[in-house]
Structure formats: C-alpha cells, structure tokens
Design an enzyme around this catalytic site. Structure first.
Site, PDB file in Angstrom:
ATOM      1  N   VAL A 183       0.825  -1.201   0.000  1.00 24.62           N
ATOM      2  CA  VAL A 183       0.000   0.000   0.000  1.00 24.62           C
ATOM      3  C   VAL A 183       0.865   1.260   0.000  1.00 24.62           C
ATOM      4  O   VAL A 183       0.377   2.368   0.041  1.00 24.62           O
ATOM      5  CB  VAL A 183      -0.979   0.026   1.193  1.00 24.62           C
ATOM      6  CG1 VAL A 183      -2.006  -1.088   1.059  1.00 24.62           C
ATOM      7  CG2 VAL A 183      -0.225  -0.094   2.512  1.00 24.62           C
ATOM      8  N   ASP A 184       2.193   1.064  -0.012  1.00 27.86           N
ATOM      9  CA  ASP A 184       3.079   2.227  -0.087  1.00 27.86           C
ATOM     10  C   ASP A 184       3.708   2.296  -1.484  1.00 27.86           C
ATOM     11  O   ASP A 184       3.294   1.585  -2.383  1.00 27.86           O
ATOM     12  CB  ASP A 184       4.161   2.153   1.000  1.00 27.86           C
ATOM     13  CG  ASP A 184       4.918   0.825   0.948  1.00 27.86           C
ATOM     14  OD1 ASP A 184       4.694   0.036  -0.001  1.00 27.86           O
ATOM     15  OD2 ASP A 184       5.738   0.581   1.851  1.00 27.86           O
ATOM     16  N   ASP A 185       4.702   3.160  -1.644  1.00 30.76           N
ATOM     17  CA  ASP A 185       5.278   3.325  -2.978  1.00 30.76           C
ATOM     18  C   ASP A 185       6.410   2.338  -3.224  1.00 30.76           C
ATOM     19  O   ASP A 185       7.543   2.711  -3.519  1.00 30.76           O
ATOM     20  CB  ASP A 185       5.753   4.762  -3.165  1.00 30.76           C
ATOM     21  CG  ASP A 185       4.570   5.705  -3.180  1.00 30.76           C
ATOM     22  OD1 ASP A 185       3.552   5.344  -3.799  1.00 30.76           O
ATOM     23  OD2 ASP A 185       4.643   6.771  -2.548  1.00 30.76           O
TER      24      ASP A 185
END
Ligand code: WTA
Length: 690
Positions: A559-561
């Site tokens: 869910v992060d980059d």
C-alpha cells in the site's frame, strides 16, 4: 480478544462444517478433495505431519500467545548457549507514544549462530551428512560439502578474516553469486562476530558502493565472474567500479577477497589491483581448519540487509543473533514440516532475505541438506528445475510465484517429462500467488499431492509471519491462511482501529516476535517513523490484507510506494531518482502495473527538460541509467513521455491517476478537477503509445 478470534478460525471453514468434519476428512477419506475452494490435506501427509490438525495448531498457537516467554524459551533451549539469557526472556515496546521502540529477545544469552549451524550438528553425529549440494549454471558442473567439510572451510575463512584484522562488530560486504562460498562467507562472519552485509550480485556498481559506504565495510568478498544462462557476467569489474566510488566517499577498501569461479572466467582474464585484490584460493586454504568462535550476546548484530522503502535511500535492516536464530530455525521446521531425510531446495538468492533465512540459517540450524543453484531456471531449457529435483531427489521445493508463472507459460510438457516423485512440500514466497498459478503448481508440479506453504513475511520480519502449516489446515489457493506461532497479525482501518471478522485494510502486527528486526542501521528514527508511527501501538507491514469469512488471510500487495517485480522489492523513489539524475530528465514518476509473469512491472512517466525532444535513443539511455544506478532487475518496462505530471495545487503528484493511465483504465480516472492543471491528463493519454 485476539485468541478468541483465532479460536473461531480454528473452528473452521464454514463451508467445511466443523473441526470434526475436517478430522473425518483427514482421518477417513482420501486425497485432495476440493470443496468450496478448500483443498484438504492428504490423509497420509497429515498423519505424519509435525502439526497434524487445526486443534494441534491451536493448542500450540494459544500457548505461544499466552506465554511467549515459556513457548520460545523451550525452543531456544534446544540450541547451544554458552550462557543462558536473563530472567526477562524478552522486552518490547512497540508503542512510540510510550517511548523509543525497542525489541529484545534472550538478552544476556550468549551464543553463536555459526556454532549452532555447524559444530552443534557435527557433534550430534551429522558430520558426514551433506550440508550443501551445489548445482552449477551448466549442468555438467556440481559439487557438495558435508557438515564436516563445510565447518572446515568456514573455519579457514574465519581465520583468514581474523588475520586481516576483521573484528567483532566490523562489517563485511559480500557480493557473490550462488556459489557455496556465499553461505560460507556468511557463516565465517558470524563465527567471528563480524556483521555481514550481503549485496545481491545483480546490483550495479553504484548501488554496491552506496551499501559499502553506508555500513563502512572493512573487507569485500566477491568472485571474478558468474555465468547466468549463456551469459558471462564480470562481477569483478562491477566491484572495481564500486570500490573507486566508495573510496571517493571516504570508505576505501584495502582487501577485496576474490574467489576464482573457473567455470565462468579464468583468473588470467580478471582485471587485478595488486595489493588490494587477493585470490581466495591462494590464501584461505592455508589457514587452520579449526577456529574458536566468538561468543556473542543474543542482541549483538548478525547482519545488515538493505531493502527498498518508499523514500529514496535503501534501508539497512538490522537483525541480531539470538532471536533470529531461534525464529528462522523454528519457522523453517514447521512451515515445511521438515524431516531429517528431506532434501531442500529454495530457489532464492542469498542476496535477499529469503536466501539468508531459508537457504542458509534456517535449514542449516536444522541440520538439513540444502541445494545451492548457481544458474537460471530456464537454462538450458525450461525443464531445468524438474531435472534438478529428480537429480537430487528434492523433497521440499520453495520458490516464487513469478517463476511458477513463467514455467507455467512454457507448458506442462517440461514438467511431466520428469518424475518429481521425491517432492513432498512446495513453497511460495515474495508476492501474492494468484489462484491459477497456485493450482498449476499444486496439480501439475506437485501432482496434487504436496501442500503449498505460501509464506508471507518480509526482510524486516526475519522469518515467516503467516503460513499454512502443511497437513494442518485445508488450503485455499492464494491465501497465506493463518499466523505462525507467536505472531498476532491485525487488520486496521485508516484510523488505526483493529477490524474484526470479514474485512480488509492495513496489515499490522501486535507484539514482537523473536525474528523481528531491531532497527534500521544508523537511523532508529526512520525505523520508528516508517514502521511504528503510521499506526501507533503496532508494527506496520506496508501491505494490504483482507480476511474472509473463514478467517483466512489474503495479501493484496503493497500500500506504499514500493513495487514488487518478480518478488524483488523496488522503491519507486529509487527508480525516480535514478531517472532524474540524467541531465535530460526534468521529472519522473514511477508506478507499478500488473505484469503477467513478473507480478508487477515498472512504469515510468518522464518529463524532459525544456528543449529536449523524446527519442528512442533517449528512452534506451534512461533505462540504461536505471540499470547502472540500481541494477538490471529495476529497469523500467515502459517509459511514458509526459509533457507534465498530474499534480494537486500544492504540487503533490497524483499517483492514483498515473496508475490508472498506466493500466489503461481510462474510464476510472476519477475526479481530476482538483488538479492544478487538469489538461495534463489528456496530453498524457495522447502520448500513451508514443
Ligand atoms: C510481499 C520477501 C503475498 C509483501 C520475503 C511483502 C508477499 C514484501 C508474500 C516483502 C506472500 C512476500 N504473499 N505477498 N507469500 N511474501 N510478499 O522484504 O508485499 O523482499 O511486504 O521479503 O513481499 O518483500 P521482501
């Protein structure tokens, strides 16, 4: 509360009825029946399994949660400690609001992981058992080492390292391909209390230099070259360039111990810097074959491993000795239902965490026989893996979904040509395994006979966090099922509230486990900010997860980059900073897109500086820039020319929109009216195939 939740999970798959129903299936009826998407364990398998039923799992799990100290000290006592740990088996504070985050296990206990991997097994009578089989890139080359012989060689290398001045706590960078010398180097460091930092031999010179500098390495261990498939890769040249770079940054390496890998390159053809470069074969064999171990505290550092995060600079994940040892050994044993007669093959490279925990430490701590494979899984052809499995009678085969998908594409013929009858347990790691790949792996590779351990975990966690214990649970293709002993996964919403029952959200962990990382090297603040501040009170994994009505967990990706390309974790920010380092690139935004084989591919939007035109040549140069700065595995699959990037009025790039454009979901762009300049979206779309 959490226990109740797990208890209800153990009461089990509503579709299947109850535990008694399940037992009837396990004890009475036959093979892998598929029912409501549940795949039941084979009766014979469950009977012999270490954890043979959901009840057995639950009993053990319950104890591990109610009495972690007792549960883990019983297991830890099976290892050799020269001094036992103190009264407090563990200490933890995961809550930033209560003070600095701190995790300790078995503090005060004095041990050595190399001793536990080798000497302890030799003393237990395993000296003549094969520790490592080595299979070369070219099928005609192979080798093997018994536990006795491995210990002998590790001691020689440890003595050499000591002799050249490596001391307890010093960092040693290891840049080696999959040769037996790689685990050997790790073990030799551990033996003398040095901290190894293995850098995957697919990283570029610049990435290697960055890691050498960050940990201020004393010595670098490498080899001259390696063959991958038909290609020779000159590793020494990469190291040479890295050492020039690192010296510029103030870390100059006086000793570069170089293994001559004669099947790839003769020493005469290797560039050499007299004084600094030393052939392994010329010095190491001259040293004594016994070496006293350096006894270390359970909380002394064992290794550093750099991994990608959502901001530019790679993070040095630090693992310590005691907890990591106990945790990797235990997870290995249960997750693969390990038996002393097993032959185990994990296709991961030791340059990643999987190779640390489940090629080297976990299996060797169990006295297992491990295969080290130098080559590529499709060389000389797509049957290579199954050929290796038959050759060594591999019983546990642990790999990544990307490999499963790529071999699946090549057709069943390559698989069915080989017997594979030695296989007992299969494993998957690195990314969510899609149900169709799962089924192919299960039905075709495993002949519907072998349970699949789909292990969810991370560099940070040191070992498995969720895994379907083989024989214990009915499986659902694509689900990592339930937590390992001692692990309390929770799903939280945006506000950090735990959600119960059927739900989806952010995957966190409550309470520590022995294998947890203790800090980011030299940056405890970043450790707290990245992992413990987003949802106070919990460790935040960075993954999304859902839980179904039966309590099974399904990972849904980062869910992060961070993108996950063939199971390799790559920070979008790292790729962006490589791209913008090119003088013609004004700005770059990188997102992940679905990729049939790799899981995710790298999709880069690039804005050029005024006056520069886009061209094929520039595209190639930009891709080359990324290869040079990070490594070939991080090269963008697509460069999308962008006259401008969609930004909010405060200048934030709206990646949501970029992801939709990248995956061609143009009718799902959502609200673009909040953009500073909504017209950039149309301009971008117009350039899609340019
Ligand atoms: C992903 C690799 C789904 C996840 C061991 C995690 C998985 C990241 C699985 C860690 C799995 C790993 N199912 N996703 N079985 N295993 N992941 O640090 O996104 O290289 O956060 O460790 O890989 O990658 P890392």
């Amino acid at each position: 509360n959490y226990l109740r939740h797990v208890e209800s999970m153990a009461k089990l798959p509503s579709g299947a009825g109850s535990i008694s129903h399940l037992n009837a299936v396990i004890l009475g009826e036959s093979l892998a029946s598929e029912e409501n998407d549940l795949i039941f364990p084979n009766v014979e398998f469950s009977r012999q399994a270490l954890v043979s039923s959901p009840q057995k799992y639950f009993e053990m799990y319950k104890r591990s949660i109610e009495d972690p100290a007792g549960f883990w000290s019983d297991i830890a006592s099976e290892f050799y400690w020269i001094e036992k740990w103190g009264k407090e088996v563990y200490y933890e504070n995961l809550d930033v609001r209560e003070g600095p985050v701190k995790i300790e296990w078995f503090k005060g206990g004095v041990t050595n992981i190399c001793y536990n991997c080798l000497d302890r097994n030799v003393e237990a009578g395993l000296g003549e058992k094969i520790a490592l089989y080595w299979e070369g890139n070219d099928p005609e080359f192979d080798g093997k080492l018994t536990y006795n012989k491995l210990l002998y060689k590790v001691c020689q290398l440890a003595n050499y390292l000591k002799d050249v001045g490596v001391k307890k706590g010093d960092a040693v960078v290891v840049y080696l391909p999959m040769l037996m010398e790689l685990p050997m180097a790790m073990l030799a460091c551990a033996r003398i209390g040095a901290v190894h930092s293995v850098v995957f031999a697919g990283f570029s010179a610049e990435a290697l230099a960055q890691r050498i500098v960050d940990c201020k390495a004393k010595v670098v261990i490498t080899c001259n070259a390696v063959k991958r498939g038909p290609k020779v890769i000159n590793l020494k040249e990469i190291v040479d360039a890295a050492l020039v770079e690192s010296a510029k940054e103030g870390v100059s390496i006086d000793i570069c111990l170089t293994y001559e890998n004669p099947t790839a390159m003769k020493r005469e053809n290797t560039k050499w810097k007299e004084g600094r470069d030393i052939w392994w074969q010329d010095v190491v064999p001259r040293y004594p074959a016994t070496c006293d171990v350096e006894w270390v505290d359970a909380e002394d550092p064992l290794f550093l491993l750099y991994t990608s995060g959502s901001t530019g600079k790679p993070k040095g994940v630090l693992h310590t000795t005691g907890g990591y040892m106990v945790y990797t050994a235990t997870t290995f044993k249960y997750a693969f239902d390990y038996k002393p007669s097993d032959v185990y093959w994990c296709t991961a490279d030791c340059g990643w965490i999987t190779g640390h925990s489940y090629v080297s430490y976990g299996p060797l701590l169990n006295g297992a026989t491990v295969i080290i494979f130098e080559g590529a899984p499709n060389y000389p052809d797509s049957g290579r893996c199954w050929d290796i499995i038959d050759k060594y009678k591999v019983s546990i085969f642990y790999t990544a979904p990307t490999l499963v998908r790529s071999l699946m594409r090549d057709g069943d013929g390559y698989v069915t040509k080989y017997s594979r009858k030695s296989l007992r347990v299969l494993g998957s790691v690195g990314e969510p395994i899609n149900p169709s790949a799962w089924r192919w792996f299960f039905n075709v590779v495993g002949d519907s006979r072998c349970p699949i351990s789909d292990t969810w975990w991370q560099t940070e966690t040191g070992g498995f966090m969720m895994v379907p214990l083989p024989g214990a649970w009915p499986q659902k293709p694509g689900s990592t099922t339930f937590p390992f002993f001692g692990v309390q996964p929770v799903i939280v919403d945006e506000k950090g509230q735990e959600i119960e029952g059927e739900c989806s959200g952010y995957l966190c962990v409550k309470c520590s486990w022995p294998g947890a990382f203790r800090t980011l090297y030299g940056d405890h603040e970043r450790y707290e900010t990245t992992y413990f501040k987003p949802f106070p009170g919990y460790y935040f994994s960075g993954d999304g997860c859902s839980r179904d009505k039966d309590g099974y967990h399904w990972l849904t990706g980062r869910v992060d980059d961070v993108v996950n390309v063939s199971g390799h974790r790559i920070g979008t920010a790292e790729v962006e900073s490589a791209l913008v380092s090119h003088p013609h690139c004004a700005e770059a935004a990188v997102v992940g897109v679905e990729h049939e084989v790799k899981g995710q591919g790298i999709y880069a939007f690039v804005t050029l500086v005024e006056g520069v035109d886009y061209s094929e040549e520039l595209r190639r140069t930009l891709i080359l820039t990324v290869r040079k700065q990070i490594g070939a595995f991080a090269a963008p699959d697509k460069i999308h020319w962008a006259p401008g990037l969609p930004k909010t009025r405060s200048g934030k790039i709206m990646r949501r929109i970029l992801r939709k454009i990248a995956s061609r979901q143009l009718d799902e762009l959502g609200d673009t009216s909040t953009l500073a300049d909504p017209s950039v979206v149309d301009k971008l779309i117009a350039l899609t195939d340019v």
